[in-house]
Design an enzyme around this catalytic site. Structure first.
Site, mmCIF file in Angstrom:
data_model
loop_
_atom_site.group_PDB
_atom_site.id
_atom_site.type_symbol
_atom_site.label_atom_id
_atom_site.label_comp_id
_atom_site.label_asym_id
_atom_site.label_seq_id
_atom_site.Cartn_x
_atom_site.Cartn_y
_atom_site.Cartn_z
ATOM 1 N N PHE A 75 0.814 -1.211 0.000
ATOM 2 C CA PHE A 75 0.000 0.000 0.000
ATOM 3 C C PHE A 75 0.849 1.264 0.000
ATOM 4 C CE2 PHE A 75 0.894 -0.192 4.525
ATOM 5 C CZ PHE A 75 0.773 1.103 4.996
ATOM 6 N N LYS A 76 2.078 1.164 0.446
ATOM 7 C CA LYS A 76 2.915 2.356 0.570
ATOM 8 C C LYS A 76 3.403 2.895 -0.768
ATOM 9 C CE LYS A 76 4.008 1.257 5.306
ATOM 10 N NZ LYS A 76 4.985 0.975 6.348
ATOM 11 N N ASP A 77 3.138 2.144 -1.850
ATOM 12 C CA ASP A 77 3.509 2.649 -3.173
ATOM 13 C C ASP A 77 2.850 3.987 -3.472
ATOM 14 O OD1 ASP A 77 5.312 0.726 -4.171
ATOM 15 O OD2 ASP A 77 3.678 -0.650 -4.628
ATOM 16 N N ALA B 266 4.608 6.840 -1.393
ATOM 17 C CA ALA B 266 6.002 6.992 -1.818
ATOM 18 C C ALA B 266 6.093 7.596 -3.217
ATOM 19 C CB ALA B 266 6.717 5.648 -1.768
ATOM 20 N N THR C 75 7.743 0.194 3.862
ATOM 21 C CA THR C 75 8.088 1.576 3.532
ATOM 22 C C THR C 75 9.393 1.637 2.737
ATOM 23 O OG1 THR C 75 6.948 2.578 5.406
ATOM 24 C CG2 THR C 75 8.766 3.812 4.491
#
Length: 435
Positions: free
Chosen positions: A106-108, A111, A139
């Site tokens: 999900f951190k794509d 970022a 992350t």
């Protein structure tokens, strides 16, 4: 839109300055001076909007005039250029799959958005920015991928040795070029503390242009709202007569905080569940009102192994520090590793659906809540692809998980990392080695 420090001892800044600073000079997290309220017709007609249009409506008030509209639209298009499917598991429970981006996590979203914003902000700077970030798992890979080859930006990632999965480690240690990985002999909380010490070190800050890419950074935190809008758009087709309960696997609390911010802006979400592992700081807080940070313990859901979640102060700010009001909107459960394993096995057996450990924590917390609140339905966030946790998942389901092509190439790559102790001076020496 201006941002103020939650420690209330620093000047207000715009989105550009908040992104570049990462943290306010008084060590507080930045928070928007107002929460924009979205038009009712936007929510009512959300099924007619594209992902780019939804994301634009959500983020534009926060960015304001810090980025030209044409540039912001390009950044958004590159941020949300993959799928966010809401998959039905049972009549009452759906999975919002957030692992279809380049690093399967999900951190794509955060970022990619932040890297492109920062790249735009520094293109005319005379000196390089160093992005300093601690990771408990996903992350690091998302930040490494998002910032890889971004001109004018170096990335230094700290991660706890032996406490991230093999694919997670390969994603953050194999790129090289402007991305460096420091393998810390300690826990995630040690890594996070060292990063905070670096930002508080005025001698270091005079020699380096530092910023953070953790969810403390507004450009990482705010775009996480997008998933909740994408989920609601699909939910309205699946469950037009129900307002969803949302269960969020929670470690540093940036993700669930973004969902609560979306809700405060007008997105109809009935209730939130902070699904935690054995690191039960917030479940305990929600029971007794006492916030007591602890040393993090290692679990199967390693990205949530956080003993002092940084973003919880933002959750409290959304609710104006009113504990009773927060209790009306947030429940929290602590799920053990044994329960996590049992949930992975049971969901696979009953529904032929493979959960990763974090998703399993989110699923079980939602299931527990729905058992207590008959008639409600909801979705949980499946925050990472199960292939990132083969040791935890494959033995439970009884077979290997197919490795997606997007990460298959990593398996033959050489790991590039520098080992350091959980000691701030060693980090400082590393950062200043070329200065």
């Amino acid at each position: 839109m201006l941002y103020y420090s939650l420690n209330h001892k620093s000047p207000r800044v715009n989105f550009r300055e908040a992104t570049i600073n990462g943290q306010a000079p008084d060590k507080g997290l930045y928070f928007p001076e107002e929460i924009p309220i979205l038009p009712n017709d936007f929510i009512a007609d959300i099924r007619h909007y594209s992902k780019t249009d939804i994301a634009w409506q959500v983020i534009e008030p926060y960015v304001s005039d810090s980025i030209p509209q044409r540039e912001l639209k390009r950044i958004i298009e590159e941020t949300v250029g993959f799928d966010f499917p809401l998959e039905k598991i049972s009549d009452d429970i759906y999975s919002l799959e957030l692992f279809h981006g380049p690093t399967l996590a999900f951190k794509d979203v955060g970022a990619r958005f932040m890297s492109r914003c920062l790249g735009y902000f520094v293109k005319d700077e005379n000196k390089k920015i160093t992005v300093l970030v601690a990771t408990s798992g996903d992350t690091g890979g998302a930040v490494a991928n998002g910032f890889y080859n971004v001109e004018g930006v170096d990335v230094v990632i700290l991660y706890p040795s032996g406490k991230v999965s093999n694919i997670q480690e390969l994603q953050l240690t194999t790129l090289g070029k402007n991305v460096s990985a420091l393998e810390v002999d300690g826990r995630f909380d040690d890594c996070q503390l060292m990063v905070k010490q670096a930002f508080a070190d005025q001698e270091l800050r005079k020699k380096m242009f530092l910023t953070s890419a953790n969810s403390i950074n507004v450009a990482r935190w705010l775009p996480q709202q997008f998933y909740y809008f994408f989920a609601y758009q699909q939910w309205k087709k699946e469950q037009p007569n129900n307002v969803p309960i949302v269960s969020v696997p929670s470690g540093n609390f940036g993700n669930i905080c973004a969902g609560m911010l979306a809700n405060a802006s007008g997105l109809p979400l009935k209730h939130f569940i902070a699904a935690c592992n054995a690191n039960d700081i917030i479940p305990s807080y929600m029971q007794n009102g006492n916030y007591l940070p602890k040393q993090a313990v290692s679990t199967l859901s390693n990205a949530m192994d956080v003993g002092n979640p940084s973003n919880f102060v933002r959750v409290l700010e959304i609710f104006e520090q009113e504990f009773e009001i927060l209790k009306g909107k947030l429940s929290s459960y602590s799920i053990s590793d044994e329960e996590t394993k049992q949930t992975i096995a049971e969901v696979y057996r009953k529904y032929d659906y493979i959960l990763d450990p974090h998703g399993a924590v989110g699923y079980l917390a939602l299931e527990k809540y729905l058992q207590e609140h008959k008639g409600d339905k909801g979705f949980f966030l499946e925050t990472a692809h199960p292939v990132k946790f083969p040791d935890a998942v494959e033995s439970i389901i009884g077979h290997k998980i197919e490795v997606p092509k997007s990460v298959n190439y990593l398996l033959n790559k050489e790991k590039l990392s520098v080992k350091i102790g959980a000691d701030y001076q060693q980090l400082k020496d590393y950062l200043l080695a070329d200065k």
